[in-house]
Design an enzyme around this catalytic site. Structure first.
Site, PDB file in Angstrom:
ATOM      1  CB  CYS A 320      -0.855   0.071   1.256  1.00  0.00           C
ATOM      2  SG  CYS A 320      -1.962  -1.304   1.433  1.00  0.00           S
ATOM      3  NE  ARG A 418      -9.520  -2.942  -2.400  1.00  0.00           N
ATOM      4  CZ  ARG A 418      -8.778  -2.598  -1.354  1.00  0.00           C
ATOM      5  NH1 ARG A 418      -7.868  -1.679  -1.474  1.00  0.00           N
ATOM      6  NH2 ARG A 418      -8.965  -3.193  -0.186  1.00  0.00           N
TER       7      ARG A 418
HETATM    8  P1  XMP Z   1      -0.789  -7.264   3.189  1.00  0.00           P
HETATM    9  O1  XMP Z   1      -0.016  -6.479   4.173  1.00  0.00           O
HETATM   10  O2  XMP Z   1      -1.337  -8.522   3.767  1.00  0.00           O
HETATM   11  O3  XMP Z   1      -2.038  -6.341   2.796  1.00  0.00           O
HETATM   12  O4  XMP Z   1       0.008  -7.521   1.957  1.00  0.00           O
HETATM   13  C1  XMP Z   1      -3.086  -6.793   1.983  1.00  0.00           C
HETATM   14  C2  XMP Z   1      -4.203  -5.761   1.965  1.00  0.00           C
HETATM   15  O5  XMP Z   1      -3.754  -4.510   1.383  1.00  0.00           O
HETATM   16  C3  XMP Z   1      -4.877  -3.835   0.805  1.00  0.00           C
HETATM   17  N1  XMP Z   1      -4.490  -3.421  -0.548  1.00  0.00           N
HETATM   18  C4  XMP Z   1      -4.072  -2.196  -0.872  1.00  0.00           C
HETATM   19  N2  XMP Z   1      -3.980  -1.063  -0.156  1.00  0.00           N
HETATM   20  N3  XMP Z   1      -3.094   0.051  -2.039  1.00  0.00           N
HETATM   21  C5  XMP Z   1      -3.508   0.074  -0.747  1.00  0.00           C
HETATM   22  O6  XMP Z   1      -3.422   1.131  -0.103  1.00  0.00           O
HETATM   23  C6  XMP Z   1      -3.171  -1.047  -2.829  1.00  0.00           C
HETATM   24  O7  XMP Z   1      -2.800  -1.022  -3.997  1.00  0.00           O
HETATM   25  C7  XMP Z   1      -3.686  -2.228  -2.223  1.00  0.00           C
HETATM   26  N4  XMP Z   1      -3.940  -3.465  -2.700  1.00  0.00           N
HETATM   27  C8  XMP Z   1      -4.423  -4.182  -1.640  1.00  0.00           C
HETATM   28  C9  XMP Z   1      -6.042  -4.788   0.822  1.00  0.00           C
HETATM   29  O8  XMP Z   1      -6.912  -4.384   1.842  1.00  0.00           O
HETATM   30  C10 XMP Z   1      -5.384  -6.128   1.080  1.00  0.00           C
HETATM   31  O9  XMP Z   1      -6.244  -7.059   1.686  1.00  0.00           O
END
Ligand code: XMP
Length: 509
Positions: A320, A418
């Site tokens: 993120c 999203r």
């Molecule tokens: P982890 O830390 O497990 O996080 O890799 C997975 C979660 O991150 C969110 N997610 C995003 N958040 N930009 C964001 O700010 C993104 O591009 C993105 N893609 C996923 C999502 O909630 C996921 O479950």
């Protein structure tokens, strides 16, 4: 029931009085007197009001994490997979159907023939459609069940012009709609019947159990499998807002999806709340989890609008960049605590989504108030995640990218939506995530084994026998950078690789 005043309340009150918000590396759970052995704890929990979990782990709705392969495996381990929405509604519902049909307990739309069909036409159909079975239920003009054709009926028939009604068996045992897999198994064993059709009050066919399927499922499944009342693995799917949600829902529901997740970067927004209310109006029997949010007022608004579960996490994820690009978001442990404080009053479960890196982060997230954790990065490198392994700098890797990364948003509207950029041209996209590689980790079951092991040990140290007890008993220390440094292995020149520990990631450029 949850006590009003919990040990952790004072800790979080003091922290917030000073204007701070904390995340995983800022805290550790306090140990307490314990008579709990880690292997004796129960990890049962809930993702939403009506969706139970046998382990509190859910896989992220991301295109490099959850398609049917990973969703099947995580449900077999007791968790739940959420199929991502960078797919067309048809592709996504097909992914769902593959999970639901993996353990084919109840056949929802059994193949049937008409009582006036000739034996010849039925045999031709078996050949054309390459059916591997030769047993068919027989319906009359009113679509009522009137008989059964089996392989034997075909075998002993020497006149292929006869109608199905002339050779079928009419001695049928049926059961009512809603009969569970276990009940069906007992009925079929007692009655020595290989097929058990389910009929409604009007005698119309509504489903079918086949004994050989049930026997295989009952002997081959582990009690850990997260299955629905028909013995099929549970699975969830992500939807967007407005028309996107409804285009998907119709197809997802027809394939038996167990729970849908309104998957947005800003859950506390007008369109999300309107979509939530409309889904609950049109599909009252399906659980809807909504996210993501990080403030208690947001949790209240979503719960008031009918959410069956809420998902917490704005910016903690490993891919993120929302917090860096948009400057918003609350560190995850405080966000989980604040939202769960509101949700606990209503019985709506909370999922902590993002930021989990080590097994010890899971008991911390649950101690702060979560009923489950959602993980992306931790499991993106497994055999079951989509994509091939890549060789780079002498190691094996798998691709992992944010749904708000340029690559994901360029590929599909689902990702752009999203991040509220559905109609934005490709050259004007503002990414809120990055693309990268994570180390290849082998089987999902090995990774989950270590995370479940860490959670059990954490519960043993706190003295909590269940997930609810951990949520109630947990209390925290805030730690400094020195405390954090001390927590990791230190003062060793070389650290041998451990199955459940790797030092904080050194980035490969
Ligand atoms: P982890 O830390 O497990 O996080 O890799 C997975 C979660 O991150 C969110 N997610 C995003 N958040 N930009 C964001 O700010 C993104 O591009 C993105 N893609 C996923 C999502 O909630 C996921 O479950």
């Amino acid at each position: 029931m949850h006590k009003i005043e919990l040990p952790k309340d004072k800790f979080f009150e003091k922290v917030s009085a000073q204007g701070f918000a904390l995340t995983f590396d800022d805290v550790r759970l306090k140990t307490g007197y314990s008579s709990v052995m880690p292997d004796d704890v129960s990890l049962e929990s809930k993702f939403s009001r009506n969706i139970p979990l046998k382990i509190p782990i859910v896989s992220a709705a991301m295109d490099t994490v959850t398609e049917h392969k990973l969703a099947i495996e995580i449900a077999k381990l007791g968790g739940l997979g959420i199929i991502h929405k960078n797919l067309t509604p048809e592709e996504q519902s097909f992914e769902v159907s593959k999970v639901k049909f993996y353990l084919n307990g109840l056949i929802n739309k059994p193949k049937f023939v008409h009582e006036d069909d000739t034996v010849e036409s039925i045999i031709n159909r078996i050949k054309d459609k390459k059916y591997k079975f030769r047993s068919f239920l027989v319906l009359n003009n009113d679509k009522k069940l009137v008989g059964l054709l089996t392989g034997n009926d075909f075998e002993f028939c020497d006149n292929y012009n006869l109608k199905a009604s002339e050779i079928m068996t009419t001695e049928l045992i049926t059961a009512k709609v809603g009969t569970t897999l276990d009940e069906a198994y007992e009925i079929m064993k007692k009655e020595k019947k290989k097929m058990l059709p389910l009929v409604n009050n009007e005698g119309r066919l509504c489903g079918l159990y086949v004994f050989s399927d049930l026997k295989r499922i009952k002997s081959g499944t582990s009690p850990m499998y997260n299955v629905d009342k028909n013995g099929q693995l549970r699975v969830g799917a992500a939807v967007g807002v407005g028309d996107d949600a409804f285009a998907r829902l119709e197809k997802l529901v027809s394939q038996g999806v167990d729970v849908v997740v309104i998957d947005t970067a800003h859950g506390d927004s007008k369109l999300v709340i309107e979509t939530l209310k409309e889904i609950k109006k049109q599909y009252s029997s399906i659980d809807v989890v909504v996210g993501n949010i990080s403030e208690s007022e947001s949790a209240k608004r979503l719960i008031d609008a009918g959410a069956d579960g809420i998902k917490i996490g704005q910016g903690p994820g490993s891919i993120c960049t929302t917090r860096i690009i948009a400057g918003i978001g609350s560190p995850q442990v405080t966000a989980v605590y604040n939202c769960s404080k509101i949700a606990d009053k209503t019985g709506v479960p909370v999922c902590a989504d993002g930021g989990i890196r080590y097994p010890g982060d899971v008991p911390i997230a649950i101690g702060a108030g979560a009923h489950s954790v959602m993980m992306g990065g931790v499991i993106a490198g497994t055999d079951e995640s989509p994509g091939e392994t890549i060789f780079f700098k002498g190691r094996q890797w798998k691709e992992y990218r944010g749904m708000g990364s340029l690559g994901a948003m360029e590929k599909n509207k689902g990702s752009r939506e999203r991040y509220n950029q559905k109609e934005t041209g490709k050259s004007e996209l503002i990414p809120e995530g990055v693309e990268g590689l994570v180390p290849y980790k082998g089987k999902l079951s090995d990774v989950i084994f270590n995370f479940v092991g860490g959670l059990k040990r954490g519960m043993g140290y706190v003295g909590a026998r269940s997930i609810d007890e951990l949520r109630e008993k947990a209390d925290f220390h805030m730690i400094t950078a020195s405390g954090q440094k001390e927590s990791h292995p230190h003062d060793l020149e070389v650290i041998k690789e451990a199955p459940n520990y790797a030092p904080p990631t050194k980035r490969e450029e």
